[in-house]
Design a protein around this motif. Structure first.
Motif, mmCIF file in Angstrom:
data_model
loop_
_atom_site.group_PDB
_atom_site.id
_atom_site.type_symbol
_atom_site.label_atom_id
_atom_site.label_comp_id
_atom_site.label_asym_id
_atom_site.label_seq_id
_atom_site.Cartn_x
_atom_site.Cartn_y
_atom_site.Cartn_z
ATOM 1 N N UNK A 77 -7.507 -7.275 20.247
ATOM 2 C CA UNK A 77 -7.286 -5.863 20.636
ATOM 3 C C UNK A 77 -5.743 -5.455 20.372
ATOM 4 N N UNK A 78 -5.424 -4.485 19.821
ATOM 5 C CA UNK A 78 -4.279 -3.986 19.478
ATOM 6 C C UNK A 78 -3.518 -3.768 20.862
ATOM 7 N N UNK A 79 -2.184 -3.557 20.770
ATOM 8 C CA UNK A 79 -1.390 -2.911 21.920
ATOM 9 C C UNK A 79 -1.171 -1.486 21.659
ATOM 10 N N UNK A 80 -1.563 -0.791 22.737
ATOM 11 C CA UNK A 80 -1.510 0.621 23.040
ATOM 12 C C UNK A 80 -0.177 1.199 23.561
ATOM 13 N N UNK A 81 0.278 2.196 23.059
ATOM 14 C CA UNK A 81 1.446 2.761 23.748
ATOM 15 C C UNK A 81 1.288 4.301 23.841
ATOM 16 N N UNK A 82 0.600 4.635 24.974
ATOM 17 C CA UNK A 82 0.265 6.138 25.302
ATOM 18 C C UNK A 82 1.310 6.852 25.842
ATOM 19 N N UNK A 83 2.650 6.239 26.115
ATOM 20 C CA UNK A 83 3.713 6.987 26.496
ATOM 21 C C UNK A 83 4.352 7.690 25.177
ATOM 22 N N UNK A 84 3.985 7.217 24.085
ATOM 23 C CA UNK A 84 4.475 7.707 22.844
ATOM 24 C C UNK A 84 3.728 9.040 22.176
ATOM 25 N N UNK A 85 2.621 9.005 22.688
ATOM 26 C CA UNK A 85 1.538 9.911 22.034
ATOM 27 C C UNK A 85 1.796 11.302 22.568
ATOM 28 N N UNK A 86 2.032 12.374 21.603
ATOM 29 C CA UNK A 86 1.949 13.795 22.201
ATOM 30 C C UNK A 86 0.509 14.163 22.534
ATOM 31 N N UNK A 87 -0.403 13.708 21.634
ATOM 32 C CA UNK A 87 -1.639 14.171 22.045
ATOM 33 C C UNK A 87 -2.636 12.811 22.111
ATOM 34 N N UNK A 88 -3.460 12.620 23.149
ATOM 35 C CA UNK A 88 -4.234 11.487 23.482
ATOM 36 C C UNK A 88 -5.619 12.070 23.382
ATOM 37 N N UNK A 89 -6.535 11.248 22.779
ATOM 38 C CA UNK A 89 -8.138 11.494 22.740
ATOM 39 C C UNK A 89 -8.587 10.290 23.026
ATOM 40 N N UNK A 90 -9.561 10.495 23.840
ATOM 41 C CA UNK A 90 -10.367 9.367 24.424
ATOM 42 C C UNK A 90 -12.026 9.613 24.587
ATOM 43 N N UNK A 91 -12.690 8.883 23.733
ATOM 44 C CA UNK A 91 -14.198 9.281 23.615
ATOM 45 C C UNK A 91 -14.586 8.152 24.730
ATOM 46 N N UNK A 92 -14.736 8.455 25.687
ATOM 47 C CA UNK A 92 -15.367 7.630 26.825
ATOM 48 C C UNK A 92 -14.648 6.451 27.377
ATOM 49 N N UNK A 93 -13.445 6.159 26.640
ATOM 50 C CA UNK A 93 -12.569 5.154 27.155
ATOM 51 C C UNK A 93 -11.908 5.439 28.462
ATOM 52 N N UNK A 94 -12.174 4.672 29.716
ATOM 53 C CA UNK A 94 -11.719 4.976 30.807
ATOM 54 C C UNK A 94 -10.519 4.300 30.899
ATOM 55 N N UNK A 95 -9.351 4.293 30.409
ATOM 56 C CA UNK A 95 -8.123 3.578 30.111
ATOM 57 C C UNK A 95 -7.278 3.671 31.431
ATOM 58 N N UNK A 96 -7.521 4.553 32.314
ATOM 59 C CA UNK A 96 -6.965 4.578 33.649
ATOM 60 C C UNK A 96 -7.653 3.795 34.733
ATOM 61 N N UNK A 97 -8.895 3.572 34.249
ATOM 62 C CA UNK A 97 -9.701 2.873 35.268
ATOM 63 C C UNK A 97 -9.744 1.438 34.754
ATOM 64 N N UNK A 98 -10.868 1.179 34.010
ATOM 65 C CA UNK A 98 -11.012 -0.291 33.721
ATOM 66 C C UNK A 98 -11.457 -0.648 32.313
ATOM 67 N N UNK A 99 -10.912 0.258 31.375
ATOM 68 C CA UNK A 99 -10.986 0.018 30.073
ATOM 69 C C UNK A 99 -9.924 -0.586 29.231
#
Length: 342
Positions: A77-99
């Motif tokens: 799995x890659x490392x993600x840096x959500x703080x660097x994104x101007x636009x966040x698009x999630x298709x079903x990924x509950x990344x604030x939960x348990x994804x």
């Protein structure tokens, strides 16, 4: 009820007989991020031959892992840096939960700070309301069957085609953003290949997504598990040893796994619990809790750590690594761990 001396003698005798007859031994574990445990499994395989090590996760990321193996040559799995994104698009990924493989809430909060020069915009495309979806600026509800098609439409829209009316704003935001990130919870390799292509078009790799610093917290392989279940049902597995997994409960085809178990000669579980799988085994070897165990970990590229017990074992348990060593005619995992890093 039994004792370690009797159980170890029985298991070792049967493993030696299986090896002498050229039988097949399967070791089914959860994701292993311990370098010394991986080395022990290699030693175990060398000792008995015809040993297959299969890793599985209760919540599978196999589709994503396989897609990354095809795209990048790295099954991780890659490392993600959500703080660097101007636009966040999630298709079903509950990344604030348990994804995902780590806690992304802190990153997300940094990017969503109203005091920032440009606060990130978040689109959530999902079927069931999630913690992440409840925090989105724009939540688009879809049927589960629509996810792949809508992702395909997004890909085509980024290449100049007409966007589905539901995602017109989303496409416009992605095209105008300097940085973005697109994630998806699908366990379908082809869908994840599409997600990789979308992120590639948007230039997100080496920006908000980093495959040069992958996470190793998920290594499960659905194809390997399916092959194991098939071989068990065909009578081609002579011994099965499980560690930290409960396939009789978590597998979607648990009934097939349970049926295959009846055709395996030697069944051994190393577990903290008498769960659905352990209760069907010939031998249940109580594992030690992490707080009672020595160990190490390599959770991501370049990161290593050691684990030491905080208490002495409370009961008559024994950690899995020690059991594997005993069945190879060795002892003392603590010394093995020290020698590995010396």
């Amino acid at each position: 009820d039994s004792d370690w001396e009797t159980v170890d003698a029985d298991i070792t005798s049967q493993l030696n007989e299986i090896a002498t007859n050229g039988g097949n031994i399967a070791l089914l574990t959860s994701t292993i991020i311990s370098p010394t445990t991986e080395k022990l499994i290699i030693d175990f395989s060398a000792k008995y031959g015809n040993v297959k090590h299969i890793q599985m996760d209760a919540v599978s990321y196999s589709g994503m892992l396989d897609a990354n193996a095809s795209t990048f040559g790295v099954r991780a799995l890659p490392s993600y840096y959500f703080e660097k994104a101007e636009v966040i698009v999630s298709f079903g990924a509950d990344f604030l939960g348990n994804w995902g493989s780590t806690d992304y809430a802190t990153q997300y909060a940094k990017g969503r700070n109203p005091k920032n020069e440009k606060m990130s915009k978040h689109y959530q495309v999902e079927s069931t309301l999630t913690l992440t979806g409840s925090n989105a600026d724009n939540r688009i509800q879809i049927k589960p069957s629509e996810q792949a098609g809508l992702l395909s439409n997004l890909y085509n829209a980024l290449n100049g085609d007409i966007a589905d009316s539901r995602i017109e704003k989303l496409v416009s935001s992605l095209k105008s953003a300097k940085s973005s990130i697109v994630v998806c919870n699908s366990n379908d390799k082809n869908v994840q290949l599409l997600v990789n292509s979308i992120n590639n078009i948007l230039g997100n790799y080496s920006s908000t997504i980093d495959m040069s610093n992958p996470s190793y917290l998920r290594k499960g392989n659905d194809d390997d598990v399916a092959t194991l279940v098939s071989e068990m049902n065909s009578g081609n597995i002579d011994a099965l040893i499980t560690y930290n997994v409960n396939p009789s409960y978590t597998l979607i085809n648990a009934d097939k796994f349970n049926e295959g178990l009846t055709k395996v000669g030697l069944k051994v579980s190393s577990s903290l619990y008498m769960d659905e799988t352990s209760s069907k085994m010939d031998y249940v070897c109580p594992d030690n809790h992490n707080l009672e165990s020595w160990g190490d970990a390599n959770p991501s590229n370049g990161d290593f750590t050691l684990m030491q017990p905080t208490i002495s074992p409370l009961f008559n348990g024994r950690q899995f690594q020690e059991s594997i060593m005993v069945w190879m005619g060795k002892t003392d995992y603590y010394s093995y761990l020290k020698d590995f890093y010396s």
